[in-house]
Design a protein around this motif. Sequence first.
Motif, PDB file in Angstrom:
ATOM      1  N   LYS A 182      -4.831 -24.527 -50.361  1.00  0.00           N
ATOM      2  CA  LYS A 182      -5.769 -24.197 -51.418  1.00  0.00           C
ATOM      3  C   LYS A 182      -7.139 -23.976 -50.812  1.00  0.00           C
ATOM      4  CE  LYS A 182      -8.342 -26.880 -52.205  1.00  0.00           C
ATOM      5  NZ  LYS A 182      -9.791 -27.077 -51.918  1.00  0.00           N
ATOM      6  N   THR A 183      -7.673 -22.778 -50.919  1.00  0.00           N
ATOM      7  CA  THR A 183      -9.057 -22.533 -50.536  1.00  0.00           C
ATOM      8  C   THR A 183      -9.460 -21.134 -50.968  1.00  0.00           C
ATOM      9  OG1 THR A 183     -10.574 -22.099 -48.681  1.00  0.00           O
ATOM     10  CG2 THR A 183      -8.235 -21.969 -48.186  1.00  0.00           C
ATOM     11  N   ILE A 184     -10.593 -21.009 -51.631  1.00  0.00           N
ATOM     12  CA  ILE A 184     -11.046 -19.679 -52.034  1.00  0.00           C
ATOM     13  C   ILE A 184     -11.414 -18.844 -50.813  1.00  0.00           C
ATOM     14  CG2 ILE A 184     -11.855 -20.501 -54.270  1.00  0.00           C
ATOM     15  CD1 ILE A 184     -14.730 -20.119 -53.234  1.00  0.00           C
ATOM     16  N   ASP A 185     -11.685 -19.492 -49.673  1.00  0.00           N
ATOM     17  CA  ASP A 185     -12.049 -18.769 -48.459  1.00  0.00           C
ATOM     18  C   ASP A 185     -10.857 -18.074 -47.814  1.00  0.00           C
ATOM     19  OD1 ASP A 185     -14.628 -19.628 -48.811  1.00  0.00           O
ATOM     20  OD2 ASP A 185     -14.539 -21.184 -47.286  1.00  0.00           O
ATOM     21  N   ASN A 186      -9.634 -18.490 -48.175  1.00  0.00           N
ATOM     22  CA  ASN A 186      -8.397 -17.895 -47.652  1.00  0.00           C
ATOM     23  C   ASN A 186      -8.337 -17.945 -46.127  1.00  0.00           C
ATOM     24  OD1 ASN A 186      -5.914 -16.759 -48.554  1.00  0.00           O
ATOM     25  ND2 ASN A 186      -6.537 -14.769 -47.755  1.00  0.00           N
ATOM     26  N   ASP A 187      -8.797 -19.042 -45.552  1.00  0.00           N
ATOM     27  CA  ASP A 187      -8.887 -19.114 -44.090  1.00  0.00           C
ATOM     28  C   ASP A 187      -7.905 -20.098 -43.454  1.00  0.00           C
ATOM     29  OD1 ASP A 187     -10.051 -21.437 -44.985  1.00  0.00           O
ATOM     30  OD2 ASP A 187     -11.975 -21.136 -43.991  1.00  0.00           O
ATOM     31  N   VAL A 188      -6.893 -20.566 -44.211  1.00  0.00           N
ATOM     32  CA  VAL A 188      -5.845 -21.378 -43.600  1.00  0.00           C
ATOM     33  C   VAL A 188      -4.938 -20.439 -42.808  1.00  0.00           C
ATOM     34  CG1 VAL A 188      -3.900 -22.932 -44.001  1.00  0.00           C
ATOM     35  CG2 VAL A 188      -5.949 -23.108 -45.417  1.00  0.00           C
ATOM     36  N   GLY A 189      -4.789 -20.710 -41.524  1.00  0.00           N
ATOM     37  CA  GLY A 189      -4.220 -19.728 -40.610  1.00  0.00           C
ATOM     38  C   GLY A 189      -2.784 -19.325 -40.841  1.00  0.00           C
ATOM     39  N   ALA A 190      -1.952 -20.204 -41.373  1.00  0.00           N
ATOM     40  CA  ALA A 190      -0.516 -19.939 -41.406  1.00  0.00           C
ATOM     41  C   ALA A 190      -0.041 -19.283 -42.689  1.00  0.00           C
ATOM     42  CB  ALA A 190       0.250 -21.247 -41.191  1.00  0.00           C
ATOM     43  N   THR A 191      -0.943 -18.941 -43.587  1.00  0.00           N
ATOM     44  CA  THR A 191      -0.529 -18.337 -44.853  1.00  0.00           C
ATOM     45  C   THR A 191      -1.378 -17.109 -45.152  1.00  0.00           C
ATOM     46  OG1 THR A 191      -0.109 -18.757 -47.207  1.00  0.00           O
ATOM     47  CG2 THR A 191      -2.053 -19.808 -46.249  1.00  0.00           C
ATOM     48  N   GLU A 192      -0.755 -16.084 -45.691  1.00  0.00           N
ATOM     49  CA  GLU A 192      -1.494 -14.881 -46.060  1.00  0.00           C
ATOM     50  C   GLU A 192      -2.307 -15.090 -47.333  1.00  0.00           C
ATOM     51  OE1 GLU A 192       1.466 -11.859 -46.397  1.00  0.00           O
ATOM     52  OE2 GLU A 192       2.071 -12.017 -44.292  1.00  0.00           O
ATOM     53  N   ARG A 193      -1.875 -16.032 -48.155  1.00  0.00           N
ATOM     54  CA  ARG A 193      -2.544 -16.298 -49.424  1.00  0.00           C
ATOM     55  C   ARG A 193      -2.720 -17.786 -49.622  1.00  0.00           C
ATOM     56  NH1 ARG A 193      -4.960 -12.350 -52.743  1.00  0.00           N
ATOM     57  NH2 ARG A 193      -4.084 -10.367 -52.081  1.00  0.00           N
ATOM     58  N   SER A 194      -3.901 -18.195 -50.048  1.00  0.00           N
ATOM     59  CA  SER A 194      -4.162 -19.569 -50.468  1.00  0.00           C
ATOM     60  C   SER A 194      -4.558 -19.548 -51.937  1.00  0.00           C
ATOM     61  CB  SER A 194      -5.281 -20.202 -49.640  1.00  0.00           C
ATOM     62  OG  SER A 194      -4.879 -20.379 -48.300  1.00  0.00           O
ATOM     63  N   ILE A 195      -4.252 -20.612 -52.638  1.00  0.00           N
ATOM     64  CA  ILE A 195      -4.574 -20.692 -54.059  1.00  0.00           C
ATOM     65  C   ILE A 195      -6.090 -20.623 -54.247  1.00  0.00           C
ATOM     66  CG2 ILE A 195      -4.452 -22.183 -56.092  1.00  0.00           C
ATOM     67  CD1 ILE A 195      -1.882 -23.363 -54.698  1.00  0.00           C
ATOM     68  N   GLY A 196      -6.520 -19.836 -55.205  1.00  0.00           N
ATOM     69  CA  GLY A 196      -7.936 -19.726 -55.537  1.00  0.00           C
ATOM     70  C   GLY A 196      -8.615 -18.490 -55.006  1.00  0.00           C
ATOM     71  N   PHE A 197      -8.061 -17.891 -53.956  1.00  0.00           N
ATOM     72  CA  PHE A 197      -8.714 -16.747 -53.318  1.00  0.00           C
ATOM     73  C   PHE A 197      -8.777 -15.540 -54.246  1.00  0.00           C
ATOM     74  CE2 PHE A 197      -8.069 -12.849 -50.643  1.00  0.00           C
ATOM     75  CZ  PHE A 197      -9.360 -12.768 -50.158  1.00  0.00           C
ATOM     76  N   ASP A 198      -7.658 -15.210 -54.866  1.00  0.00           N
ATOM     77  CA  ASP A 198      -7.615 -13.997 -55.670  1.00  0.00           C
ATOM     78  C   ASP A 198      -8.593 -14.062 -56.842  1.00  0.00           C
ATOM     79  OD1 ASP A 198      -6.175 -11.375 -56.216  1.00  0.00           O
ATOM     80  OD2 ASP A 198      -5.870 -12.410 -58.125  1.00  0.00           O
ATOM     81  N   THR A 199      -8.654 -15.220 -57.495  1.00  0.00           N
ATOM     82  CA  THR A 199      -9.590 -15.362 -58.621  1.00  0.00           C
ATOM     83  C   THR A 199     -11.031 -15.219 -58.145  1.00  0.00           C
ATOM     84  OG1 THR A 199      -8.041 -16.836 -59.743  1.00  0.00           O
ATOM     85  CG2 THR A 199     -10.317 -16.869 -60.508  1.00  0.00           C
ATOM     86  N   ALA A 200     -11.344 -15.808 -56.999  1.00  0.00           N
ATOM     87  CA  ALA A 200     -12.702 -15.702 -56.459  1.00  0.00           C
ATOM     88  C   ALA A 200     -13.068 -14.251 -56.175  1.00  0.00           C
ATOM     89  CB  ALA A 200     -12.826 -16.541 -55.189  1.00  0.00           C
ATOM     90  N   VAL A 201     -12.133 -13.498 -55.629  1.00  0.00           N
ATOM     91  CA  VAL A 201     -12.383 -12.081 -55.354  1.00  0.00           C
ATOM     92  C   VAL A 201     -12.579 -11.316 -56.662  1.00  0.00           C
ATOM     93  CG1 VAL A 201     -11.368  -9.946 -54.447  1.00  0.00           C
ATOM     94  CG2 VAL A 201     -11.203 -12.063 -53.129  1.00  0.00           C
ATOM     95  N   ASN A 202     -11.759 -11.629 -57.668  1.00  0.00           N
ATOM     96  CA  ASN A 202     -11.906 -10.964 -58.964  1.00  0.00           C
ATOM     97  C   ASN A 202     -13.287 -11.206 -59.567  1.00  0.00           C
ATOM     98  OD1 ASN A 202      -9.287 -10.136 -58.704  1.00  0.00           O
ATOM     99  ND2 ASN A 202      -8.458 -11.383 -60.356  1.00  0.00           N
ATOM    100  N   ILE A 203     -13.763 -12.450 -59.476  1.00  0.00           N
ATOM    101  CA  ILE A 203     -15.072 -12.793 -60.047  1.00  0.00           C
ATOM    102  C   ILE A 203     -16.188 -12.066 -59.305  1.00  0.00           C
ATOM    103  CG2 ILE A 203     -16.727 -14.685 -60.324  1.00  0.00           C
ATOM    104  CD1 ILE A 203     -14.228 -16.490 -60.842  1.00  0.00           C
ATOM    105  N   ALA A 204     -16.099 -12.050 -57.965  1.00  0.00           N
ATOM    106  CA  ALA A 204     -17.123 -11.358 -57.178  1.00  0.00           C
ATOM    107  C   ALA A 204     -17.097  -9.852 -57.450  1.00  0.00           C
ATOM    108  CB  ALA A 204     -16.905 -11.637 -55.694  1.00  0.00           C
ATOM    109  N   THR A 205     -15.906  -9.300 -57.601  1.00  0.00           N
ATOM    110  CA  THR A 205     -15.785  -7.863 -57.887  1.00  0.00           C
ATOM    111  C   THR A 205     -16.375  -7.525 -59.251  1.00  0.00           C
ATOM    112  OG1 THR A 205     -13.780  -7.726 -56.526  1.00  0.00           O
ATOM    113  CG2 THR A 205     -14.179  -5.941 -58.093  1.00  0.00           C
TER     114      THR A 205
END
Length: 359
Positions: free
Chosen positions: A138-161
């Motif tokens: 889980k991290t909006i930064d999406n910087d956990v190395g072993a996964t392409e997706r972390s929980i929270g990232f997509d919503t954060a990008v949607n809000i910024a967009t």
Amino acid sequence: MGEKRRIGVLTSGGDCAGLNAVIRAVTHRASSLGWEVLGIQEATHGLLSRTPRAIPLSFDRVDGILTRGGTILGTTNKGNPFAFPMADGSLLDRSPEIIEGYHQLGLSALIGVGGDGSLAILRKLAQQGGWNLVGIPKTIDNDVGATERSIGFDTAVNIATEALDRLHFTAASHSRIMIVEVMGRDAGHIAISAGIAGGADVILIPEIPYTLESIGRKIKENQDQGKNYSLVVVAEAVRTEQGEPITITDSLGQCRLSGIGQYLSERLCGQLGAETRVTVLGHTQRGGTPSPLDRLIGSAFGVAAVDLIAQGKYDHMVTWQQRQVLSVPIAEAIQTYATVDLQGPLVKTARGLGICLGD
């Protein structure tokens, strides 16, 4: 139905959208196996209490939480259990108390939802205390190395967009340079994703050094082409041209990243004589209704984590890789963090669109 078990689930670190989808999925999947589920409140702080603070989770308890932001269990990103700040200013190793909390609850296993820092702490506690641990990233930064997706990232990008979509109009109306500062403690994933999706003219990420001259050239190019405004997206971890981080110290004495947007505004205003405005999105990127993708990822991760427990596959973290939910050892998952790939498709796309990346 299988062996009767009691499992715990906690959310640790900063909150984000999609956490309740995980809690709901864990509850549904574990209940279908005939297991009890306890939601531990305020992460490891809940395990410090005597008795530990935990609530039974059932179908009724998690009904309706799928679309809710934040986490119904609460969370914390303060107080390292191995150096816990006490009222007198000292630091105390309280890990034995937390370990005992797990055993007092009679847990067969624990699902920990967190970023690399939280998962590293939970893994150390598990190793010392004999816990059966499964991790969910889980991290909006999406910087956990072993996964392409972390929980929270997509919503954060949607809000910024969405913020960028709205700022186009006011920027054009006033012929301004609008600077949007987004989160991104170590990596620029939110900035480059939202910047491309939101039509930014300049995207600054910590992975690519920049010069004010380069930014100025792009803004002048816009003006020469008849565009009377520019949008600049900058990740909070971007430094000054000299490589110095921009931080503030809050009332509790904690130092955190903040201010790069204002720094750029002042310098671009002085260099170009243009009118600039800064929007700092901050914690708005963590809140709100989770996107459909974060609900899907959270649900898939929750089910997969329970299935790992059923298989006895502990000390692993679930991951999203190539459209599949897989798992890797937690130690491997948190060994490195994933920065923006400078040879990857997003950087190539930005450059192909003529977006200035500051270099």
